[in-house]
Design a protein around this motif. Structure first.
Motif, short mmCIF file in Angstrom:
data_model
loop_
_atom_site.label_atom_id
_atom_site.label_comp_id
_atom_site.label_asym_id
_atom_site.label_seq_id
_atom_site.Cartn_x
_atom_site.Cartn_y
_atom_site.Cartn_z
N ARG A 128 -4.40 -10.91 10.02
CA ARG A 128 -4.15 -9.67 9.17
C ARG A 128 -2.61 -9.20 9.22
O ARG A 128 -1.73 -9.47 10.30
N SER A 129 -2.31 -8.23 8.22
CA SER A 129 -0.94 -7.67 8.01
C SER A 129 -1.03 -6.04 8.25
O SER A 129 -1.83 -5.46 7.41
N CYS A 130 -0.21 -5.57 9.10
CA CYS A 130 -0.64 -3.94 9.37
C CYS A 130 0.83 -3.35 8.90
O CYS A 130 1.99 -3.69 9.33
N ASP A 131 0.52 -2.02 8.01
CA ASP A 131 1.87 -1.41 7.57
C ASP A 131 2.39 -0.60 8.88
O ASP A 131 1.15 -0.12 9.52
N VAL A 132 3.61 -0.82 8.88
CA VAL A 132 4.22 0.07 9.92
C VAL A 132 4.92 1.31 9.30
O VAL A 132 5.64 1.13 8.32
N PRO A 133 4.79 2.34 9.85
CA PRO A 133 5.45 3.55 9.25
C PRO A 133 6.94 3.64 9.25
O PRO A 133 7.40 3.02 10.06
N GLY A 134 7.31 4.23 8.52
CA GLY A 134 8.99 4.40 8.24
C GLY A 134 9.63 2.98 7.69
O GLY A 134 9.04 2.12 7.02
N ILE A 135 10.90 3.14 7.65
CA ILE A 135 11.89 2.18 7.23
C ILE A 135 12.01 0.89 8.07
O ILE A 135 12.02 1.26 9.43
N PHE A 136 12.09 -0.17 7.90
CA PHE A 136 12.23 -1.22 8.61
C PHE A 136 13.37 -1.08 9.56
O PHE A 136 14.45 -0.71 9.22
N GLY A 137 13.15 -1.40 10.67
CA GLY A 137 14.33 -1.22 11.87
C GLY A 137 14.90 -2.63 12.26
O GLY A 137 15.58 -3.04 11.15
N ASN A 138 14.69 -3.09 13.22
CA ASN A 138 15.00 -4.38 13.62
C ASN A 138 14.05 -5.40 14.09
O ASN A 138 14.23 -6.46 14.38
N GLY A 139 12.60 -5.01 13.90
CA GLY A 139 11.68 -5.87 13.99
C GLY A 139 11.36 -6.00 15.36
O GLY A 139 10.64 -7.11 15.83
#
Length: 375
Positions: free
Chosen positions: A59-70
């Motif tokens: 599965r792939s889960c949406d992470v809130p906000g703008i991409f950080g550094n992962g």
């Protein structure tokens, strides 16, 4: 929250129970067993959960906000992945079995901007989350740099959590780890440990501040992007240095060397020193769980080394640059990722490629974490 199931829900990550047996990633297991999942983050901002038995995306889960550094830190039971998001400022805890958001912490405020440069880990009991905050006070016409600090969050505080304690720490800390004793490993110019209850700090290994003669040794470059070694209970930090065998700056007589600081997170035992000639760049090392003398590195190549003998055993050219790598607990596979949208799977014995996992976006500087989910 959006999520993409690539397998039937009743087969994914231990969420179905039939006759007292849990089903995980298509694998039947008794409740006392664990199953390993590979975690990473891609742009635009998704956490991906991969079954390491099949190398298929679960599965792939949406992470809130703008991409950080992962950056990712996992709970000890493997169920929650804490992801650094919001341009390196916010932390979100996501249940990897169903993509539910269970924790959030916005570290900046109207008067202060906070950046966390990868540095994040969880206590051995899972009750506390630690980040290193690099704060800047916001004035109307200028920024005022503040002292970095270790921030301690209670994971049970759930959404909108605030630090319950903070302690001043050094600058340039990028790699956090945890000792079974409860101390947090601070990886930066030197490697230190801090007691997150009292703030007491002790030095584990001197690097930038080592006492070797500058006429004979160049202070090492110990900056690293990712925290490795949770698959076998260690913290490993490579560094590069130069030994002057002639006058300082005489490259003809100089030795270019890889070193490493490695810590057993169970016992706290520390080893630090030079191990290999510097022949090519690696971004990270990971130790073979079946032989601690064997380490693997990745960048433009995947390489295998015997650090006890100081020898490079094998080198495999990669299809493109990969920043990161990790291994399964039994040492049966190496995963090489970061940079682009594919994870390359390799045989640790030969380094030959045995598989590939295609993702929906590029990983950039993201972690590759192994979550051991207790079933």
């Amino acid at each position: 929250m959006k999520f993409i199931n690539m397998m039937k829900p009743l087969k994914a990550l231990g969420i179905a129970v039939t006759g007292g047996v849990l089903m995980s990633g298509g694998m039947t297991a008794q409740a006392s067993e664990m199953h390993e999942y590979l975690l990473t983050v891609t742009r635009p901002n998704q956490l991906h959960v991969i079954d390491t038995e099949t190398d298929k995306l679960v599965r792939s889960c949406d992470v809130p906000g703008i991409f950080g550094n992962g950056g990712i830190a996992t709970s000890p039971d493997g169920r929650v992945a804490y992801v650094l998001s919001g341009k390196w400022e916010d932390v979100y805890g996501i249940d990897i079995t169903d993509c539910q958001l269970v924790f959030s912490a916005k570290q900046s405020s109207k008067t202060e901007q906070v950046k966390t440069i990868i540095s994040m880990t969880v206590s051995p009991d899972g009750k506390e989350l630690y980040t290193v905050q690099n704060p800047v006070k916001l004035h109307s016409d200028h920024f005022e740099v503040q002292t970095p600090r270790l921030a301690v969050f209670n994971t049970a505080d759930g959404m909108d959590a605030k630090p319950v304690r903070t302690f001043p720490v050094d600058r340039r800390i990028t790699k956090l780890g945890r000792l079974d004793s409860g101390e947090v490993i601070l990886g930066g110019g030197d490697v230190k440990a801090i007691d997150p209850k009292t703030g007491e700090i002790r030095t584990l290994a001197k690097l930038q501040n080592w006492d070797r003669s500058p006429e004979k040794w160049v202070p090492p470059d110990a900056f690293q992007m990712h925290t490795m070694g949770e698959h076998i209970g260690e913290y490993i930090m490579p560094y590069f240095t130069i030994k002057w065998n002639g006058d300082p700056g005489d490259m003809e007589k100089a030795e270019f060397l890889w070193g490493m600081t490695r810590i057993d997170t169970k016992t706290g035992e520390v080893e630090s020193g030079e191990v290999l000639p510097f022949e090519f760049i690696v971004f990270n090392w990971v130790t073979d769980p079946n032989n601690k003398d064997i380490v693997y590195g990745s960048f433009n190549t995947l390489s295998k080394h015997n650090v006890k003998e100081g020898k490079t055993l094998a080198v495999h050219n990669l299809e493109h640059t990969y920043y990161n790598l990790n291994m399964l607990e039994d040492g049966s596979k190496i995963y090489v990722g970061g940079t682009s949208s594919d994870i390359s799977v390799h045989d640790p014995e030969t380094l030959e490629k045995i598989g590939s996992i295609q993702l929906t976006g590029d990983m950039s500087t993201s972690d590759l974490r192994i979550a051991k989910l207790r079933l």
